[in-house]
Design an enzyme around this catalytic site. Structure first.
Site, mmCIF file in Angstrom:
data_model
loop_
_atom_site.group_PDB
_atom_site.id
_atom_site.type_symbol
_atom_site.label_atom_id
_atom_site.label_comp_id
_atom_site.label_asym_id
_atom_site.label_seq_id
_atom_site.Cartn_x
_atom_site.Cartn_y
_atom_site.Cartn_z
ATOM 1 N N SER A 55 0.821 -1.223 0.000
ATOM 2 C CA SER A 55 0.000 0.000 0.000
ATOM 3 C C SER A 55 0.853 1.271 0.000
ATOM 4 O O SER A 55 0.336 2.359 -0.189
ATOM 5 C CB SER A 55 -0.951 0.011 1.196
ATOM 6 O OG SER A 55 -0.251 0.313 2.388
ATOM 7 N N LYS A 73 1.498 4.307 6.904
ATOM 8 C CA LYS A 73 0.677 5.139 6.014
ATOM 9 C C LYS A 73 1.147 6.593 6.095
ATOM 10 O O LYS A 73 1.875 6.971 7.008
ATOM 11 C CB LYS A 73 -0.803 5.084 6.453
ATOM 12 C CG LYS A 73 -1.497 3.737 6.262
ATOM 13 C CD LYS A 73 -1.775 3.432 4.816
ATOM 14 C CE LYS A 73 -2.462 2.078 4.636
ATOM 15 N NZ LYS A 73 -1.588 0.932 4.901
#
Lengths: 432, 149
Positions: B67, B104
């Protein structure tokens, strides 16, 4: 004036840094061979789990209460201790590492608001390293230790002490009446160096609280108890009489550390120093009738001198719990050899014996071994004498243990977490 | 941050990881002739100086998942996480959500907070009312090793 910086439920807190899902759950860390609980989270304490509780007796709580039990991961705890200690060192000019999770900081000459400064350091250890700590400040080591107990208890059990003493408790700034109140709210058994037996005698004599004890006449105390308790009373009255060397032994481990008179850069004197520390720690260990299962050896440069910095520790697991000087010296020397690097001016080194178990536990099982150990200890005494006469190295070559090292060191550690900070293969994993 | 933390406390720094020795370039040395650079010996570049600013607060994590690949963090990368750095909008962070650690981008604007992936196939993580997001540490760097044989 001293501060005592102490990690809360240290082993459990180390585990929680890498497994945040353990936050808020009852967690215990089990000793060598998963025998009994040697660290408990607050939630585990609230379940009534006592220090040293045998695993088989609390095992059912896994099902009913969601108790999490982990095998001790001393390699991880050693590294986390190093990080914590080196941040704590920023509090004042002198640091005395007392155990894997506690260090005294001498505050002489530190200006400004010590309480505020302690809160800042406490916050920094919590944020940087991930370990929550308590800080206690007092005129003497005994008072600093007491203040630390108050700081932790005030945090854990709201209402037990004034809320502002939570996390950081500075006894030196309390108004006289408040200080008396706090001492009167604390039982004598919480005082450093007051053992269970003496506490019972004190209670019998009508001395129940720390305030009662602090108001005793030291001479009376000495007549009935020994000089040790007299010193404790004087310390409670604010007179410094305990050096680290004659400080009461910590509960979970035995430490032997010293600052060097002059910086050491070479390996042989370092090995010699930690060998001596290990011998002295082994003596203390035998005196209290315990065996050690792991040995931590550390060395560092002075944080206040220019030049490259070195600050490392190594945990050496022992094949079997032992109080044998020879084996402990060997482990300390091996640990030092492994971490040594040339080019650093070492200011301090030390040895800590960890994961202590009562000597009686093994005597029953391993009678032959025990006899063998006694012989080996005598041998080591003789070798030490030879070493002194014929020069260093003799002891090490004789106590190296030869070819059988590294083999069957396997302990029963079914629940051990990875060595997150010391092995590449064991790094924690983040999802992306 | 309190003023005490800003003052230069004597926090010792710990060279926890062995220095990587890379020679400083720029001076060629001829054999048989004393180097004129001998009097100007300097320390070799140490990549740890780039990666580690706060040794006590620095931890290495292995990344699993893709991701964050558009940010250069791939499956299997090692990230250098510094807990001494205050997380700010736009930083890459290791965050805790539902007890799990995830890497993230931290988005913090107009009182709203989200975790954003660096891969268009992953949606933003917007914490629900019952969820708490906690930043474990700020990602300072990323290490990737390639096959050499």
């Amino acid at each position: 004036m001293y501060a005592l910086v102490d990690g809360n439920n240290f082993y459990v807190s180390c585990e929680r840094v890498f497994r945040p899902s353990l936050d808020g759950r009852p967690v215990v860390v089990l000793s060598n061979n998963d025998g009994c609980a040697i660290a408990r989270s607050n939630e585990a304490k609230a379940l009534g789990i006592k220090m040293g509780a045998p695993w088989f007796q609390i095992r059912h709580l896994e099902e009913t209460e969601g108790l999490v039990a982990l095998s001790a991961n001393f390699t991880l705890y050693g590294d986390m201790s190093d990080r914590m200690m080196s941040v704590a060192a920023g509090l004042g000019p002198v640091q005395e590492i007392y155990s894997i999770d506690e260090s005294f900081i001498g505050l002489q000459g530190v200006r400004g608001d010590l309480t505020q400064r302690s809160r800042a350091i406490r916050e920094r250890i919590d944020r940087w390293v991930g370990i929550p700590c308590g800080v206690g400040i007092g005129q003497t080591k005994t008072l600093a230790k007491l203040a630390n107990y108050i700081a932790k208890t005030a945090e854990r059990k709201p209402g037990s002490y004034p809320k502002e003493l939570s996390q950081v408790c500075n006894l030196t700034t309390l108004p006289a009446q408040d200080l008396d109140d706090v001492l009167a709210a604390t039982l004598v058994e919480e005082v450093w160096g007051v053992g269970r037996k003496i506490a019972a005698q004190l209670h019998e004599g009508g001395i129940h609280t720390v305030l009662d004890l602090a108001r005793m006449d030291p001479a009376t105390i000495r007549r009935r108890w020994r000089v040790v308790l007299e010193r404790t009373v004087r310390e409670l009255q604010g007179m410094q009489c305990i050096d680290l060397d004659d400080a009461p032994a910590p509960k979970k481990e035995i430490a032997c550390t010293r600052s060097f008179g002059q910086a050491i850069t070479e390996l042989p004197p370092l090995v010699e120093a930690v060998s001596e520390f290990a011998s002295r720690a082994a003596e203390k260990l035998r005196k209290q009738g315990s065996l050690a299962s792991q040995l931590l050896v550390f060395a560092h440069t002075s944080p206040f001198r220019p030049g490259p910095r070195f600050n490392k520790s190594v945990v050496v697991p022992l094949r079997r719990p032992t109080a044998d000087t020879g084996k402990l010296v060997w482990a300390a020397a091996m640990g030092m050899r492994r971490m040594y690097e040339p080019g650093y001016k070492m200011a301090k080194a030390g040895v800590m014996l960890l994961d202590l178990v009562p000597g009686s536990v093994l005597q029953g099982e391993l009678n032959l071994e025990e006899e063998d150990q006694r012989d080996r200890t005598k041998l080591m005494v003789a070798l030490d004498a030879l070493n002194g006469r014929y020069g260093k190295g003799t002891v090490h070559s004789a106590s190296t243990g030869g070819t059988n090292k590294g083999k069957d060191w396997g302990m029963k550690q079914e629940r051990r977490t990875p060595q997150y900070t010391t092995r590449w293969e064991d790094m924690p994993v983040a999802r992306a | 941050m309190s003023s005490v933390l800003d003052s230069p406390l004597p926090v010792p720094f710990d060279e926890a990881v062995e220095a990587l020795a890379l020679p400083v370039c720029g001076v060629s040395v001829r054999a048989g002739f004393p180097s004129p650079a001998d009097d100007f010996v300097v320390e070799r570049l140490d990549i740890m100086q780039l990666l580690v600013k706060h040794p006590q607060a620095t931890y290495f994590w292995r990344v699993r998942g893709d991701s964050m690949q558009d940010a250069g963090i791939e499956d299997g990368s090692i990230i250098v996480v510094d807990r001494a750095v205050r997380p700010k909008h736009g930083c890459i962070v290791v965050a805790l959500i539902d007890g799990e650690c995830t890497v993230k981008y931290l988005y913090q604007r107009a009182g709203r907070m989200k975790l954003r992936a660096a891969n268009p196939t992953y949606p933003d993580i917007i914490p629900r009312e019952s969820q708490t997001v906690q930043v474990w540490g700020v990602v300072r760097g990323c290490v990737k090793l390639f096959a050499t044989s």
